[in-house]
Design a protein around this motif. Structure first.
Motif, short mmCIF file in Angstrom:
data_model
loop_
_atom_site.label_atom_id
_atom_site.label_comp_id
_atom_site.label_asym_id
_atom_site.label_seq_id
_atom_site.Cartn_x
_atom_site.Cartn_y
_atom_site.Cartn_z
N SER A 8 0.84 -1.20 0.00
CA SER A 8 0.00 0.00 0.00
C SER A 8 0.87 1.25 0.00
O SER A 8 1.94 1.28 0.63
N SER A 10 0.24 3.83 1.59
CA SER A 10 0.22 4.36 2.95
C SER A 10 1.24 3.67 3.85
O SER A 10 1.65 4.24 4.86
N PRO A 12 4.24 1.25 2.56
CA PRO A 12 4.82 0.45 1.47
C PRO A 12 5.59 -0.78 1.92
O PRO A 12 5.78 -1.70 1.13
N LEU A 16 0.33 -6.77 3.13
CA LEU A 16 -1.11 -6.57 2.93
C LEU A 16 -1.71 -7.81 2.29
O LEU A 16 -1.20 -8.32 1.29
N VAL A 114 -3.28 -6.71 7.65
CA VAL A 114 -2.12 -5.88 7.38
C VAL A 114 -1.14 -6.05 8.54
O VAL A 114 -1.51 -5.83 9.70
N CYS A 126 4.65 1.99 9.31
CA CYS A 126 3.50 1.12 9.54
C CYS A 126 3.33 0.69 10.99
O CYS A 126 2.19 0.40 11.42
N ALA A 136 -3.50 1.65 5.33
CA ALA A 136 -3.37 0.63 4.28
C ALA A 136 -4.65 -0.18 4.16
O ALA A 136 -5.11 -0.49 3.05
N ASP A 139 -7.50 2.14 2.71
CA ASP A 139 -7.28 2.36 1.28
C ASP A 139 -7.66 1.12 0.47
O ASP A 139 -8.33 1.21 -0.56
N ALA A 140 -7.22 -0.04 0.95
CA ALA A 140 -7.45 -1.27 0.21
C ALA A 140 -8.92 -1.63 0.13
O ALA A 140 -9.39 -2.19 -0.87
#
Length: 204
Positions: A8, A10, A12, A16, A114, A126, A136, A139-140
């Protein structure tokens, strides 16, 4: 088995995973559209620490009931978990995935997982209380942070929720510090009560 997908933006460096048949959350009044759970100490008993053995997974009280209430209302569910045992050399990615698979055997499929595999010293974006894992997941799954809640057992879980713009609920355990309880916006005695605190009073 959970399926890995690309990183992601947000977070990386986070791991995920998305359920290809995931829930399509729908607005439902004041209820969140997505609820994210911490793993160790929240969904499962954190004993032993850094558990990589699926056979040793034990659920926390009311975990199944709490997740079922959300699914019955078409609210997406996910897991956001710090797994510093990977960065410390105590766990492998395969072990983290195997434990997640076991949890899904016990609780059903989650829409997203995640993981942060880093140690606290890594300075990643993260690791909770940073917001990366929460962002993440939102967003996903296409859910705004403002329509998301995070349930966890320590202050870092609530801190990640706050940093991401989501609601936070603390379910204390023996490891939760008194100052974390005092600072939490919402405190619940168990997971089912935590979920009910997020639902409109008429249906909770």
């Amino acid at each position: 088995m959970i399926a890995a997908v690309g990183a992601s933006a947000s977070a990386p460096e986070a791991w995920l995973y998305l359920n290809p048949e995931r829930t399509r959350p729908r607005p439902d009044g004041d209820a969140p559209r997505l609820v994210l759970f911490d793993r160790d100490g929240t969904l499962t008993v954190d004993d032993p620490p850094y558990n990589g053995d699926p056979a040793r997974v034990r659920l926390r009280p009311t975990a199944r009931e709490a997740v079922d209430v959300l699914r019955d209302r078409h609210i997406a569910v996910g897991v956001v978990s710090n797994q510093s045992g990977v960065g410390r050399g105590l766990l492998t990615r395969a072990q983290v995935e195997a434990v997640a698979d076991r949890i899904e055997q016990l609780l059903g499929r989650f829409d997203a997982w995640v993981f942060c595999p880093h140690t606290p010293a890594a300075g990643c974006a993260c690791r909770k209380p940073a917001p990366g894992l929460v962002l993440a997941a939102t967003d996903a799954l296409g859910v705004p942070p403002a329509a998301t809640a995070v349930i966890g057992d320590i202050g870092a879980d609530v801190g990640a929720a706050t940093a991401a713009g989501a609601a936070g609920v603390l379910v204390p355990t023996a490891v939760t510090r008194a100052e974390e309880v005092a600072a939490a916006p919402v405190v619940a005695p168990d997971l089912l009560a935590a979920v009910r605190s997020l639902l409109p009073r008429a249906v909770a």
